[in-house]
Enzyme design. Structure first.
Site, PDB file in Angstrom:
ATOM      1  N   HIS A 242      67.796 -50.230  40.207  1.00 26.09           N
ATOM      2  CA  HIS A 242      68.046 -50.473  38.790  1.00 26.09           C
ATOM      3  C   HIS A 242      68.137 -51.978  38.543  1.00 26.09           C
ATOM      4  O   HIS A 242      68.630 -52.728  39.395  1.00 26.09           O
ATOM      5  CB  HIS A 242      69.343 -49.813  38.347  1.00 26.09           C
ATOM      6  CG  HIS A 242      69.300 -48.324  38.349  1.00 26.09           C
ATOM      7  ND1 HIS A 242      70.067 -47.561  37.499  1.00 26.09           N
ATOM      8  CD2 HIS A 242      68.589 -47.439  39.096  1.00 26.09           C
ATOM      9  CE1 HIS A 242      69.828 -46.286  37.708  1.00 26.09           C
ATOM     10  NE2 HIS A 242      68.935 -46.190  38.689  1.00 26.09           N
TER      11      HIS A 242
ATOM     12  N   GLU B 228      70.118 -53.797  36.821  1.00 24.06           N
ATOM     13  CA  GLU B 228      71.458 -54.365  36.936  1.00 24.06           C
ATOM     14  C   GLU B 228      71.845 -54.619  38.388  1.00 24.06           C
ATOM     15  O   GLU B 228      72.354 -55.685  38.739  1.00 24.06           O
ATOM     16  CB  GLU B 228      72.510 -53.430  36.316  1.00 24.06           C
ATOM     17  CG  GLU B 228      72.300 -53.104  34.871  1.00 24.06           C
ATOM     18  CD  GLU B 228      71.533 -51.797  34.663  1.00 24.06           C
ATOM     19  OE1 GLU B 228      70.465 -51.599  35.276  1.00 24.06           O
ATOM     20  OE2 GLU B 228      72.010 -50.970  33.864  1.00 24.06           O
TER      21      GLU B 228
ATOM     22  N   CYS C  28      74.032 -46.964  33.559  1.00 21.91           N
ATOM     23  CA  CYS C  28      74.395 -45.641  34.070  1.00 21.91           C
ATOM     24  C   CYS C  28      75.712 -45.768  34.840  1.00 21.91           C
ATOM     25  O   CYS C  28      76.261 -46.862  34.990  1.00 21.91           O
ATOM     26  CB  CYS C  28      73.282 -45.108  34.980  1.00 21.91           C
ATOM     27  SG  CYS C  28      73.128 -45.997  36.542  1.00 21.91           S
TER      28      CYS C  28
ATOM     29  N   CYS D 259      75.469 -48.197  37.854  1.00 18.57           N
ATOM     30  CA  CYS D 259      75.422 -49.598  37.452  1.00 18.57           C
ATOM     31  C   CYS D 259      76.762 -50.061  36.897  1.00 18.57           C
ATOM     32  O   CYS D 259      77.189 -51.187  37.157  1.00 18.57           O
ATOM     33  CB  CYS D 259      74.295 -49.820  36.456  1.00 18.57           C
ATOM     34  SG  CYS D 259      72.672 -49.622  37.229  1.00 18.57           S
TER      35      CYS D 259
END
Length: 159
Positions: A58, A60, A88, A91
């Site tokens: 991801h 992040e 999410c 993250c």
């Protein structure tokens, strides 16, 4: 005197440029930027789950990891993370563990966003770190990019 709203829009635009890079690679278009207290970009990234076959890929997480490497510390105290999509759960936990001071995100994610699902790790007094979070900055631009991406995918669009 610094204008926080102007700065937030500036850094969100950088995150959006990263999201566009993800889009061009066939990745879900999410971009992220970590900024130090002095207002300089420490790291920037975009989703790489598909390219790297990495469920942790991801934007992040990649940006946080790169910022930790660049600063030689996993503690990103006083840093701000800008991301084009509401984080999410994974993250949000990464943001908490990295000690980010402030989160600014673009589009809300009612199906997968931690806040939209009712998880407010950033305010949970049982955890050893709390941070501020601002959502909806450049929401239209961020959500439009995501909508275009998924619309193309549903039609079986090939570039």
């Amino acid at each position: 005197m610094r204008n926080r709203h102007f700065e937030d829009e500036w850094f969100m635009d950088i995150a959006l440029k990263n999201a566009e890079k993800a889009y061009s690679k066939g990745e879900v278009p999410v971009g992220a930027v970590v900024v130090c207290p002095e207002g300089k970009v420490i790291s920037e990234s975009f989703n790489l789950k598909e390219s790297n076959l990495d469920p942790l890929g991801h934007a992040e997480v990649i940006a946080i990891k790169a910022a930790a490497q660049k600063t030689s510390s996993w503690r990103l105290n006083d840093c701000t993370l800008y991301v084009t999509l509401e984080p999410c759960l994974m993250c949000l936990a990464s943001i908490t563990h990295s000690r980010i001071k402030r989160l600014v995100f673009g589009a809300y994610d009612p199906k997968g966003g931690a806040f939209s699902l009712g998880y407010y790790f950033n305010k949970d007094k049982r955890l050893n770190h709390r941070f501020s979070a601002v959502g909806g900055l450049s929401h239209y631009k961020c959500s439009k990019l995501l909508s275009s991406f998924f619309k193309e995918r549903r039609k079986g669009y090939k570039k």
